[in-house]
Scaffold this motif. Structure first.
Motif, PDB file in Angstrom:
ATOM      1  N   UNK A 103       0.821  -1.208   0.000  1.00  0.00           N
ATOM      2  CA  UNK A 103       0.000   0.000   0.000  1.00  0.00           C
ATOM      3  C   UNK A 103       0.855   1.259   0.000  1.00  0.00           C
ATOM      4  N   UNK A 104       2.009   1.179   0.679  1.00  0.00           N
ATOM      5  CA  UNK A 104       2.882   2.348   0.814  1.00  0.00           C
ATOM      6  C   UNK A 104       3.921   2.411  -0.292  1.00  0.00           C
ATOM      7  N   UNK A 105       4.420   1.251  -0.701  1.00  0.00           N
ATOM      8  CA  UNK A 105       5.595   1.206  -1.581  1.00  0.00           C
ATOM      9  C   UNK A 105       5.314   0.501  -2.908  1.00  0.00           C
ATOM     10  N   UNK A 106       4.093  -0.011  -3.085  1.00  0.00           N
ATOM     11  CA  UNK A 106       3.804  -0.799  -4.273  1.00  0.00           C
ATOM     12  C   UNK A 106       3.656   0.028  -5.529  1.00  0.00           C
ATOM     13  N   UNK A 107       3.870  -0.618  -6.667  1.00  0.00           N
ATOM     14  CA  UNK A 107       3.669   0.007  -7.966  1.00  0.00           C
ATOM     15  C   UNK A 107       2.183  -0.038  -8.272  1.00  0.00           C
ATOM     16  N   UNK A 108       1.560   1.150  -8.354  1.00  0.00           N
ATOM     17  CA  UNK A 108       0.116   1.205  -8.539  1.00  0.00           C
ATOM     18  C   UNK A 108      -0.280   2.554  -9.109  1.00  0.00           C
ATOM     19  N   UNK A 109      -1.187   2.523 -10.072  1.00  0.00           N
ATOM     20  CA  UNK A 109      -1.691   3.775 -10.644  1.00  0.00           C
ATOM     21  C   UNK A 109      -0.564   4.624 -11.202  1.00  0.00           C
ATOM     22  N   UNK A 110      -0.449   5.849 -10.706  1.00  0.00           N
ATOM     23  CA  UNK A 110       0.596   6.755 -11.186  1.00  0.00           C
ATOM     24  C   UNK A 110       1.950   6.479 -10.536  1.00  0.00           C
ATOM     25  N   UNK A 111       1.950   5.617  -9.537  1.00  0.00           N
ATOM     26  CA  UNK A 111       3.206   5.291  -8.850  1.00  0.00           C
ATOM     27  C   UNK A 111       3.941   4.227  -9.659  1.00  0.00           C
ATOM     28  N   UNK A 112       4.913   4.658 -10.447  1.00  0.00           N
ATOM     29  CA  UNK A 112       5.582   3.775 -11.404  1.00  0.00           C
ATOM     30  C   UNK A 112       6.842   3.131 -10.835  1.00  0.00           C
ATOM     31  N   UNK A 113       7.310   3.632  -9.701  1.00  0.00           N
ATOM     32  CA  UNK A 113       8.527   3.088  -9.097  1.00  0.00           C
ATOM     33  C   UNK A 113       8.169   2.516  -7.738  1.00  0.00           C
ATOM     34  N   UNK A 114       8.633   1.322  -7.469  1.00  0.00           N
ATOM     35  CA  UNK A 114       8.334   0.701  -6.185  1.00  0.00           C
ATOM     36  C   UNK A 114       8.467  -0.804  -6.266  1.00  0.00           C
ATOM     37  N   UNK A 115       7.669  -1.491  -5.484  1.00  0.00           N
ATOM     38  CA  UNK A 115       7.768  -2.939  -5.370  1.00  0.00           C
ATOM     39  C   UNK A 115       6.519  -3.622  -5.911  1.00  0.00           C
ATOM     40  N   UNK A 116       6.717  -4.814  -6.477  1.00  0.00           N
ATOM     41  CA  UNK A 116       5.592  -5.622  -6.934  1.00  0.00           C
ATOM     42  C   UNK A 116       5.074  -6.492  -5.786  1.00  0.00           C
ATOM     43  N   UNK A 117       3.888  -7.086  -6.013  1.00  0.00           N
ATOM     44  CA  UNK A 117       3.215  -7.838  -4.957  1.00  0.00           C
ATOM     45  C   UNK A 117       4.100  -8.926  -4.352  1.00  0.00           C
ATOM     46  N   UNK A 118       4.697  -9.755  -5.193  1.00  0.00           N
ATOM     47  CA  UNK A 118       5.526 -10.843  -4.681  1.00  0.00           C
ATOM     48  C   UNK A 118       6.728 -10.337  -3.899  1.00  0.00           C
ATOM     49  N   UNK A 119       7.294  -9.218  -4.333  1.00  0.00           N
ATOM     50  CA  UNK A 119       8.422  -8.629  -3.614  1.00  0.00           C
ATOM     51  C   UNK A 119       7.987  -8.160  -2.228  1.00  0.00           C
ATOM     52  N   UNK A 120       6.783  -7.602  -2.137  1.00  0.00           N
ATOM     53  CA  UNK A 120       6.256  -7.157  -0.836  1.00  0.00           C
ATOM     54  C   UNK A 120       5.979  -8.353   0.075  1.00  0.00           C
ATOM     55  N   UNK A 121       5.418  -9.416  -0.491  1.00  0.00           N
ATOM     56  CA  UNK A 121       5.163 -10.628   0.300  1.00  0.00           C
ATOM     57  C   UNK A 121       6.475 -11.226   0.787  1.00  0.00           C
ATOM     58  N   UNK A 122       7.492 -11.222  -0.068  1.00  0.00           N
ATOM     59  CA  UNK A 122       8.800 -11.748   0.332  1.00  0.00           C
ATOM     60  C   UNK A 122       9.326 -10.998   1.561  1.00  0.00           C
ATOM     61  N   UNK A 123       9.233  -9.675   1.535  1.00  0.00           N
ATOM     62  CA  UNK A 123       9.657  -8.879   2.687  1.00  0.00           C
ATOM     63  C   UNK A 123       8.773  -9.144   3.903  1.00  0.00           C
ATOM     64  N   UNK A 124       7.471  -9.360   3.662  1.00  0.00           N
ATOM     65  CA  UNK A 124       6.543  -9.605   4.754  1.00  0.00           C
ATOM     66  C   UNK A 124       6.723 -10.942   5.430  1.00  0.00           C
ATOM     67  N   UNK A 125       7.342 -11.892   4.739  1.00  0.00           N
ATOM     68  CA  UNK A 125       7.565 -13.216   5.335  1.00  0.00           C
ATOM     69  C   UNK A 125       8.703 -13.200   6.350  1.00  0.00           C
ATOM     70  N   UNK A 126       9.719 -12.402   6.110  1.00  0.00           N
ATOM     71  CA  UNK A 126      10.931 -12.468   6.936  1.00  0.00           C
ATOM     72  C   UNK A 126      10.664 -12.265   8.426  1.00  0.00           C
ATOM     73  N   UNK A 127       9.891 -11.244   8.863  1.00  0.00           N
ATOM     74  CA  UNK A 127       9.662 -11.066  10.303  1.00  0.00           C
ATOM     75  C   UNK A 127       8.842 -12.199  10.924  1.00  0.00           C
ATOM     76  N   UNK A 128       8.146 -12.995  10.086  1.00  0.00           N
ATOM     77  CA  UNK A 128       7.295 -14.067  10.587  1.00  0.00           C
ATOM     78  C   UNK A 128       8.037 -15.406  10.688  1.00  0.00           C
ATOM     79  N   UNK A 129       9.300 -15.426  10.260  1.00  0.00           N
ATOM     80  CA  UNK A 129      10.128 -16.629  10.400  1.00  0.00           C
ATOM     81  C   UNK A 129      10.853 -16.544  11.733  1.00  0.00           C
ATOM     82  N   UNK A 130      10.564 -17.463  12.640  1.00  0.00           N
ATOM     83  CA  UNK A 130      11.091 -17.376  14.001  1.00  0.00           C
ATOM     84  C   UNK A 130      12.496 -17.954  14.137  1.00  0.00           C
ATOM     85  N   UNK A 131      12.867 -18.860  13.254  1.00  0.00           N
ATOM     86  CA  UNK A 131      14.201 -19.460  13.299  1.00  0.00           C
ATOM     87  C   UNK A 131      15.212 -18.530  12.634  1.00  0.00           C
ATOM     88  N   UNK A 132      16.226 -18.117  13.376  1.00  0.00           N
ATOM     89  CA  UNK A 132      17.249 -17.227  12.812  1.00  0.00           C
ATOM     90  C   UNK A 132      17.973 -17.885  11.639  1.00  0.00           C
TER      91      UNK A 132
END
Length: 348
Positions: free
Chosen positions: A249-278
């Motif tokens: 929502x903040x950083x994704x590529x959408x509408x006039x926002x041509x620079x940023x992250x795609x959905x899968x890239x955002x999900x990839x970042x979102x997974x990291x804090x949810x992995x409990x094993x270092x």
């Protein structure tokens, strides 16, 4: 690792809503063998999909109209939905007619929702043309549009009649989009398929793409069959999406926002804090680097947190998040929404 070729078929077993998932190269040109096209058919695609794919489908139909929407997440909105429905109505479509999605996840979500609400529901076929849609969004029956920057908040469960996965369409996909879609396959590996995850660590994703898609669909098929409307096990598929949707929502590529992250890239970042094993988190970062997925991104964490509060899973000041304690296992934790701040690395 078991063999899987693109001559495979999976069946989504959902009683009267069951359907086949055909994985076959060249299948798009032979859709008439897999579905009834002897009726009015609205072929929905977007401007980023090579027009030849929609035309291949339309040429097999008795009567067809090709509806092309602008490329990008911005087309998953009520205004575009209305335009699609108006074109379907102008074409004279009735309850016995058909919508075929030819494109990525945006097209599938939009066309599927249009099919779900037009005349209270008509047949829908999904023909995904991107790694992201082939691996994840093409099956399961979730259809939706966004409301402003809040993703998928207006939608319905509407199962397709057939899903046709023709990996030959990936040949025209830009490399970044190709890699973007693999985040959902990494998700499947982390949650339930260690062999799939290890393939990303040591294999060749281009040579193994058939296997990656097949195993990812096998995983999701099992989850959906156990929990079609997301009241239990299907929540696992939200792994990475709570934070990922906030980032998008903040950083994704959408509408006039041509620079940023795609959905899968955002999900990839979102997974990291949810992995409990270092150690598993380090291995996952290494996979991201190997593929070219982001391991970090600069974004306003307060804005991301504010967007996460709009998550449709947040109720009564609490939200259910999916955590991975180790490779191949997961659990659902219901936490106060304020706890999302610490997962984002915010104080207090």
């Amino acid at each position: 690792m078991s063999e899987a070729t693109f001559g495979s078929k999976l069946t989504m077993n959902l009683g009267p809503r069951s359907y086949d998932i055909t994985l076959r190269r060249g299948a798009l040109q032979n859709l008439y063998q897999l579905a009834d096209l002897n009726r009015r058919v609205a072929v929905v695609t977007d401007s980023g999909v090579p027009p030849v794919y929609a035309r291949q489908v339309a040429d097999q139909c008795r009567e067809a109209v090709i509806i092309t929407v602008p490329q990008g997440e911005g087309s998953k909105c009520l205004r575009t939905l209305e335009s699609v429905l108006q074109q379907m109505l102008a074409f004279g479509m009735g309850r016995g007619d058909l919508v075929v999605a030819v494109g990525g996840g945006v097209v599938g979500d939009l066309a599927g929702f249009a099919a779900a609400v037009y005349m209270r529901g008509i047949d829908f076929i999904n023909c995904p043309t991107t790694t992201l849609s082939m691996i994840d969004s093409s099956i399961g029956g979730k259809t939706a549009v966004d409301l402003g920057d809040t993703k998928n908040v207006v939608g319905a469960f509407w199962q397709p009649r057939v899903v046709v996965v023709d990996a030959d369409t990936l040949s025209t996909l830009p490399r970044r989009h190709y890699i973007n879609g693999l985040a959902e396959a990494i998700k499947a590996g982390l949650l339930a398929d260690p062999e799939l995850f290890e393939l990303f660590e040591t294999g060749d994703v281009d040579a193994d793409i058939d296997q990656i898609i097949y195993r990812s669909l096998q995983f999701k098929k099992g989850i959906v069959e156990a929990d079609e409307t997301e009241h239990g096990a299907r929540r696992a598929l939200n792994f990475g999406h709570t934070i990922g949707h906030g980032i998008e929502a903040v950083k994704g590529i959408k509408g006039r926002r041509k620079v940023g992250l795609y959905h899968g890239e955002c999900v990839a970042l979102g997974m990291l804090p949810m992995i409990e094993s270092n150690s598993l988190r380090r291995r996952t970062r290494a996979v991201y680097r190997r593929l070219g997925l982001p391991v970090r991104a600069g974004f306003d964490k307060e804005k991301v947190y504010a967007e996460m509060l709009h998550d449709k899973k947040a109720q009564g000041g609490r939200i259910t998040v999916i955590k991975v304690p180790g490779l191949g296992c997961w659990r659902a934790d219901t936490i106060p929404v304020e706890s999302l701040r610490s997962l984002l690395g915010l104080e207090g």
